[in-house]
Design an enzyme around this catalytic site. Sequence first.
Site, PDB file in Angstrom:
ATOM      1  N   SER A  71      44.522  48.747  30.060  1.00  0.00           N
ATOM      2  CA  SER A  71      44.833  48.628  31.477  1.00  0.00           C
ATOM      3  C   SER A  71      45.515  49.833  32.114  1.00  0.00           C
ATOM      4  O   SER A  71      45.756  49.832  33.318  1.00  0.00           O
ATOM      5  CB  SER A  71      45.688  47.376  31.723  1.00  0.00           C
ATOM      6  N   SER A 116      44.416  46.185  34.309  1.00  0.00           N
ATOM      7  CA  SER A 116      45.162  45.468  35.332  1.00  0.00           C
ATOM      8  C   SER A 116      46.009  46.378  36.216  1.00  0.00           C
ATOM      9  O   SER A 116      46.519  45.957  37.257  1.00  0.00           O
ATOM     10  CB  SER A 116      46.086  44.433  34.666  1.00  0.00           C
ATOM     11  N   LYS A 169      54.012  49.775  38.771  1.00  0.00           N
ATOM     12  CA  LYS A 169      53.212  48.556  38.686  1.00  0.00           C
ATOM     13  C   LYS A 169      54.141  47.361  38.882  1.00  0.00           C
ATOM     14  O   LYS A 169      55.267  47.346  38.372  1.00  0.00           O
ATOM     15  CB  LYS A 169      52.520  48.499  37.323  1.00  0.00           C
TER      16      LYS A 169
END
Length: 469
Positions: free
Chosen positions: A181, A157, A82
Amino acid sequence: MKTLDLANLTIERAARALRDREVSPLELTDAYLDRIERLNPRVNAYLTVTAERARDDARRATAELAAGKVRGPLHGIPVAHKDLYETAGIRTTGGSKIHANHVPSADCTVARKLREAGTVLLGKLNTHEYAYGVTTNNPHYGPTRNPWDLERIPAGSSGGSGAAIAAGLATATTGSDTGGSIRMPASLCGVVGLKPTYGRVSKAGVLPLSYRFDHTGPITRTVMDAGLMFNAMAGYDPADPSSLRVPVEDVTAGIDTGIRGLRVGVPRGYFFDQLEDDVAAALEAAIAGLQRLGADIRDIEIPGVLEGVWGVFGFVHAEALEIHSQAIEHRLQDFGDDLRAILGSPGPDAATLMLGLRYCDALTVAMRTALEQVDVLITPTTPITAPRIGQDIVRCGDSEEPVLHAMIRCTAPFNATHLPALSVPCGFTPGGLPVGLQIAGRPFDEATVLRVGYAYEQATGWHLRTPVL
């Protein structure tokens, strides 16, 4: 092996293929890079592809494996991070315009540990801007699209991380989880996501949203793979003030021992309220499936869940205002519209903030008390399946509510209480959208959480489905 086969191997199967020299790390890496080149323009999971670095990593792994130097089950495995995870010499944007040219000089702790485990770095993955949202509709780099339906969100996210696994663009990915998330993208993308116990996996060098509620963890194809990633990621880190010095056992050691006699708590109040019909049906089928596997299913009550979620909302807002204070003062116009609206609004006052923390503490006591009566808790991961990109309101049961509120309803309680929680696929809607089952456990008992997830996964096979792209 065909390229498509290579790009859909689990860590467990890929490690065996590499060890037995059925395939080399470079061949495996090239299969992923080829697939990323072809499919990422449609899915938009990657913000940065590190092809040269990946091939260098793969060549090193090839030489080491040939020399008999095996670092472990992740040696030669292609992964992606990420884009909150700082990586030395590789830009780390946080999904923002403000950090668009940020190139760290050092790896974050997790990136370093995975590099030392012999992984191959494919690149950096799209995220909701600064992780403050649940859609990954990124205003600066474009939305990430759900591989099961490209007109729908993958959640956020860590949407790029979930979509990359579902689309076969990495063997494993990393995510962060403040209100859900890691688990929300796992649920909406039909893959596996593990939020470890707070303090179990280092956050050092990961761009923060909340100091108190951020967690880091893996997103993978299978429960076993999540355990293998956790084994490499976990451990005490003095660079992270929230890190706890707790021994890291091999959580995969007893993962296949079954769940007969295990006490599984079902907190129907709150968690099972206002679900999409297809989600409700899948959850009831999952509960029945666990019972057939020998689990002792018990309905339980947990008070104060809504108040705990409210506490997370307020505290995250206050911390985000502090974390981004300089950018708010000098570059507010460079945030996307949704984040600018949030960060441009005042935070809670001290009394409200302390009340929220009291609610979180009360919920922690209630959860831990419940987990003295049962071994794990099971809930929906999300009460809805993937909304359409740009959709703001969803229907849950007989009511409508904002996407943000619906998405975090079942996941945020386990951020408030810092407990480990896992999302595994538990079905699909008639329209082909995945549904997620959430399994939560006692502090530092990731092993039992994974054992339940593994037993369910192996009995059902939902994880074997892949989208057509």
